[in-house]
Design a protein around this motif. Structure first.
Motif, PDB file in Angstrom:
ATOM      1  N   LEU B  34       0.828  -1.213   0.000  1.00  0.00           N
ATOM      2  CA  LEU B  34       0.000   0.000   0.000  1.00  0.00           C
ATOM      3  C   LEU B  34       0.860   1.260   0.000  1.00  0.00           C
ATOM      4  O   LEU B  34       0.601   2.197  -0.764  1.00  0.00           O
ATOM      5  N   VAL B  35       1.897   1.275   0.842  1.00  0.00           N
ATOM      6  CA  VAL B  35       2.742   2.473   0.916  1.00  0.00           C
ATOM      7  C   VAL B  35       3.512   2.651  -0.394  1.00  0.00           C
ATOM      8  O   VAL B  35       3.624   3.767  -0.905  1.00  0.00           O
ATOM      9  N   PHE B  36       3.977   1.532  -0.945  1.00  0.00           N
ATOM     10  CA  PHE B  36       4.702   1.648  -2.216  1.00  0.00           C
ATOM     11  C   PHE B  36       3.788   2.182  -3.316  1.00  0.00           C
ATOM     12  O   PHE B  36       4.158   3.091  -4.059  1.00  0.00           O
ATOM     13  N   VAL B  37       2.592   1.599  -3.406  1.00  0.00           N
ATOM     14  CA  VAL B  37       1.646   2.033  -4.445  1.00  0.00           C
ATOM     15  C   VAL B  37       1.312   3.513  -4.255  1.00  0.00           C
ATOM     16  O   VAL B  37       1.269   4.293  -5.222  1.00  0.00           O
ATOM     17  N   ALA B  38       1.104   3.905  -2.981  1.00  0.00           N
ATOM     18  CA  ALA B  38       0.752   5.298  -2.706  1.00  0.00           C
ATOM     19  C   ALA B  38       1.914   6.234  -3.050  1.00  0.00           C
ATOM     20  O   ALA B  38       1.716   7.266  -3.709  1.00  0.00           O
ATOM     21  N   ALA B 352       0.730   9.762   7.856  1.00  0.00           N
ATOM     22  CA  ALA B 352       1.911  10.400   8.444  1.00  0.00           C
ATOM     23  C   ALA B 352       2.782  11.031   7.347  1.00  0.00           C
ATOM     24  O   ALA B 352       3.284  12.147   7.520  1.00  0.00           O
ATOM     25  N   LEU B 353       2.925  10.348   6.219  1.00  0.00           N
ATOM     26  CA  LEU B 353       3.735  10.890   5.116  1.00  0.00           C
ATOM     27  C   LEU B 353       3.124  12.173   4.567  1.00  0.00           C
ATOM     28  O   LEU B 353       3.836  13.080   4.142  1.00  0.00           O
ATOM     29  N   LEU B 368       9.743  22.280  -6.261  1.00  0.00           N
ATOM     30  CA  LEU B 368       9.793  21.283  -5.202  1.00  0.00           C
ATOM     31  C   LEU B 368       8.602  20.342  -5.412  1.00  0.00           C
ATOM     32  O   LEU B 368       7.465  20.795  -5.482  1.00  0.00           O
ATOM     33  N   PHE B 369       8.906  19.072  -5.565  1.00  0.00           N
ATOM     34  CA  PHE B 369       7.816  18.104  -5.727  1.00  0.00           C
ATOM     35  C   PHE B 369       7.400  17.613  -4.358  1.00  0.00           C
ATOM     36  O   PHE B 369       8.113  16.842  -3.730  1.00  0.00           O
ATOM     37  N   VAL B 370       6.283  18.107  -3.880  1.00  0.00           N
ATOM     38  CA  VAL B 370       5.781  17.633  -2.590  1.00  0.00           C
ATOM     39  C   VAL B 370       4.928  16.409  -2.870  1.00  0.00           C
ATOM     40  O   VAL B 370       3.923  16.488  -3.579  1.00  0.00           O
ATOM     41  N   LEU B 371       5.369  15.264  -2.350  1.00  0.00           N
ATOM     42  CA  LEU B 371       4.637  14.024  -2.616  1.00  0.00           C
ATOM     43  C   LEU B 371       3.421  13.949  -1.693  1.00  0.00           C
ATOM     44  O   LEU B 371       3.530  14.191  -0.490  1.00  0.00           O
ATOM     45  N   SER B 372       2.303  13.654  -2.282  1.00  0.00           N
ATOM     46  CA  SER B 372       1.073  13.491  -1.486  1.00  0.00           C
ATOM     47  C   SER B 372       0.585  12.067  -1.676  1.00  0.00           C
ATOM     48  O   SER B 372      -0.349  11.822  -2.435  1.00  0.00           O
ATOM     49  N   PRO B 373       1.237  11.096  -1.011  1.00  0.00           N
ATOM     50  CA  PRO B 373       0.832   9.710  -1.233  1.00  0.00           C
ATOM     51  C   PRO B 373      -0.617   9.488  -0.811  1.00  0.00           C
ATOM     52  O   PRO B 373      -1.032   9.939   0.250  1.00  0.00           O
ATOM     53  N   ARG B 374      -1.347   8.884  -1.667  1.00  0.00           N
ATOM     54  CA  ARG B 374      -2.718   8.512  -1.308  1.00  0.00           C
ATOM     55  C   ARG B 374      -3.045   7.224  -2.037  1.00  0.00           C
ATOM     56  O   ARG B 374      -2.413   6.892  -3.038  1.00  0.00           O
ATOM     57  N   ILE B 375      -4.008   6.529  -1.481  1.00  0.00           N
ATOM     58  CA  ILE B 375      -4.316   5.205  -2.025  1.00  0.00           C
ATOM     59  C   ILE B 375      -5.799   5.124  -2.283  1.00  0.00           C
ATOM     60  O   ILE B 375      -6.594   5.571  -1.465  1.00  0.00           O
TER      61      ILE B 375
END
Lengths: 258, 414
Positions: B34-38, B352-353, B368-375
């Motif tokens: 899940l974290v990797f995909v996000a 948390a990320l 700046l690429f701010v990553l917004s991981p979401r699933i």
């Protein structure tokens, strides 16, 4: 102690498969009819004849011991009578059903409806409490409703003197207490026949007498037929009929009045 | 069924440490997936967003053959007025199109009167370009960040050249180019800003106004190199691309046909994006292996350790099908518990990320690429379902073995 009124409620007995008798047999009726039973095993390539033409009729309400030296065929005979194994030849009717024709599933259903087992090592399910162990056959074998189960189980636990220990798991019980629970489990489905293989072998003298007395009392009050395979002189002393097995053959029959 | 589940739960709790270890292992696998995909999705989205919002747009239309020789920026493969009108008409009929930027691209000489070097010029209408590439202003390191920076007579100079040639905002430079007839022309322009490439300082791409390019190239009529298109919904790219292809790639009338390309067809990053997708798939395969091996191991042990118990319940009349279900449910419960724990832990980590704002900057890039991981819920469901199905599959063999045991043999087991 008031015993087992609930076990006498004939109308609630589960329907046994394949035309089995259904309902406790009247005293004197034949529960087991074994005709010329043989059982041959192949052990390490050698043919072993465990039973050689055993014929025996068992009347309802009997309290019978099969005795004999180790390897004489007692346990093999009990396994056949309990539909745990099939004879190599011969005829076997239990509660009016030709059990030699039952497949695995039918045999399981037949055992669940007609036969109770008491094992030498108690064989309680370790993750279940005493009450749940007794209840197990009603839940997992007969799918009885909860209200009926609870009444029946509590009465039986009361009858075997384990009502106050009902919430304990097997590991918390003594050998005698475990065997009491095992007897209650064997009786809870109101079987025609209870088969007990060395039920007192792991018990001390006093506990063994208590357990034998308990089983006899069950027989007297409920009319269940008890068959034992045993070396124990205390059971032999309590039995009303003793068969001796030697080399897979019945060599003796001794009637007693206990 | 409730009783089957109750007994299965108790049996799992009987070996608490082993069950917890297995559940943890499955949960770890789920979290990892899940974290990797996000993260990968977020990274991909950020990069794709950067590529499309900075210069490519979502779709581009060229004259056929142009993309094949794009490195030389040929002027003889420009789209002529008649075809441009056709494109404009087609785009007006597609409601998903949010904006379109008509561009001329050409190679030029760039001079500060002291030094001269080569420049790749993109000539645009500022309002169109800012609508199609909303991140363009973020690349302007110095100077004007509004469309006025590309008013007539002005130029955005690439940072690499500005630094190397000592060019400041406000300086005057000359852009000289050869048109498709071979004649050379130049124009003096005012430096309105210094611009970096999409991936940081580097590159030789400068921007001027479209009409300045027409003047430099002495175009008699309006010709364009390409149209960059931005859609309202990124997810519609393939569908709109197909529709435009059907409409515009017919050719005929003696003119060369047009080509419609998606950003993915034009950017090498699409290969990286596919690689990321492949890695996510690989993670899922790993998860399947983890679940399969761990559940299979536990269930084989469970059957092996409980042979006498199986013999007992079979002897007292438990049907083989019920024994089968007892063990299947145990395996499924391991999978469900692992999936649930993994989803919860994965969601917590993803949250948390997002709170900690993980960001990536390429080289010295301004962006700046701010990553917004979401699933997606779909991904969560797929991962959970996969774990549960594999748990069932892993439990089948041990459960069948248990259900087929002869009670007499099982009771004799020591």
């Amino acid at each position: 102690m008031k015993l087992l009124g609930v076990l006498r409620t004939k109308g609630q007995r589960p329907a046994p498969p394949q035309g089995a008798g259904g309902g406790a047999k009247a005293q004197g009726a034949t529960v087991v009819r074994a005709t010329d039973l043989t059982k041959t095993y192949a052990a390490d390539g050698v043919e072993v004849r465990a039973l050689r033409g055993v014929s025996v009729d068992v009347e309802a309400g009997s309290f019978i011991a099969f005795i004999g030296p180790s390897g004489s065929g007692k346990t093999t005979l009990l396994n056949l009578l309990g539909c745990l194994d099939k004879p190599s030849s011969g005829g076997l009717e239990v509660s009016g059903t030709d059990v030699t024709r039952l497949d695995r599933r039918q045999a399981a259903a037949f055992r669940g409806a007609q036969i109770g087992f008491v094992f030498q090592s108690f064989n309680l399910i370790p993750v279940l409490t005493a009450l749940e162990n007794v209840e197990y056959p009603l839940v997992m074998v007969q799918d009885r409703p909860a209200s009926e189960r609870r009444t029946r189980v509590l009465e039986l636990l009361e009858a075997v003197g384990m009502a106050d220990q009902r919430d304990k798991r097997p590991e918390q019980l003594s050998g005698g207490q475990k065997q009491r629970v095992a007897i209650a489990r064997a009786l809870v489905t109101r079987p025609e026949l209870v088969l007990a293989d060395e039920p007192t072998a792991n018990l001390d003298r006093e506990t063994a007498y208590t357990i034998i007395a308990l089983m006899k009392k069950m027989r007297d009050e409920v009319g269940t037929t008890f068959l034992f395979a045993t070396h124990d002189t205390r059971i032999i002393g309590a039995a009303e009929l003793v068969y001796t097995l030697e080399d897979g053959q019945l060599t003796g029959r001794q009637e007693r009045r206990g | 069924m409730v009783n089957v589940v109750k007994i299965a739960v108790r049996n799992l709790l009987r070996y608490t440490r082993r069950s917890l270890l297995t559940v943890s292992l499955i949960a770890f696998g789920v979290v990892f997936v899940l974290v990797f995909v996000a993260m990968a999705g977020s990274f991909k989205e950020a990069i794709v967003g950067s590529i499309t919002d900075n210069y490519l747009g979502h779709l581009q239309i060229h004259r056929r053959g142009y993309v094949a020789s794009i490195e030389s920026l040929p002027l003889n493969l420009n789209i002529e007025p008649a075809k441009l009108a056709e494109i404009q008409q087609a785009l007006r009929e597609v409601p998903e199109v949010a904006g379109a930027s008509e561009r001329i691209k050409f190679n030029a000489m760039f001079s500060t009167f002291v030094e001269t070097t080569g420049l790749r010029v993109t000539a645009v209408y500022p309002d169109q370009e800012f609508a199609v590439c909303p991140k363009l202003p973020t690349r302007v390191a110095q100077g004007d960040r509004t469309p006025a920076a590309l008013a007539r007579g002005k130029i955005l100079v690439p940072e690499l050249l500005a630094r190397g040639m000592g060019i400041k905002v406000g300086a005057t430079v000359v852009v000289v180019a050869t048109n498709k007839d071979g004649s050379v022309n130049g124009k003096t322009l005012l430096v309105s800003g210094i611009i970096e490439s999409a991936t940081g300082p580097g590159g030789r791409d400068g921007y001027i106004h479209f009409e300045d390019a027409m003047e430099i190239l002495r175009m008699p009529g309006k010709e364009i190199t390409e149209v960059a298109i931005r859609l309202r919904d990124f997810g519609q790219i393939e569908r709109v691309g197909r529709a435009l292809r059907e409409r515009l790639e017919g050719g005929g009338g003696g003119q060369a046909a047009l080509e419609v390309h998606t950003w993915a067809q034009l950017s090498p990053f699409s290969t990286v994006a596919r690689l990321i997708d492949m890695m996510a798939l690989f993670m899922k395969v790993m998860l399947i292996a983890i679940v399969l091996i761990s559940v299979l191991n536990v269930m084989i042990m469970a059957v092996y350790e409980r042979v006498r118990e199986i013999g007992t319940i079979a002897a007292i009349g438990t049907l083989p099908s019920r024994i089968l279900s007892l063990f299947l449910v145990e395996g499924v419960l391991l999978g469900v518990a692992g999936a649930a724990a993994g989803v919860l832990a994965g969601a917590a980590i993803i949250l948390a990320l997002n709170v900690w704002k993980v960001s990536v900057r390429f080289g010295g890039s301004l962006q700046l690429f701010v990553l917004s991981p979401r699933i997606d819920l779909f991904e969560v469901l797929v991962a959970s379902l996969m774990v549960i199905v594999v748990s069932v599959v892993a439990s089948v063999q041990p459960a069948v073995r248990a259900s087929r045991m002869e009670p007499i043999d099982a009771l004799r087991h020591v």
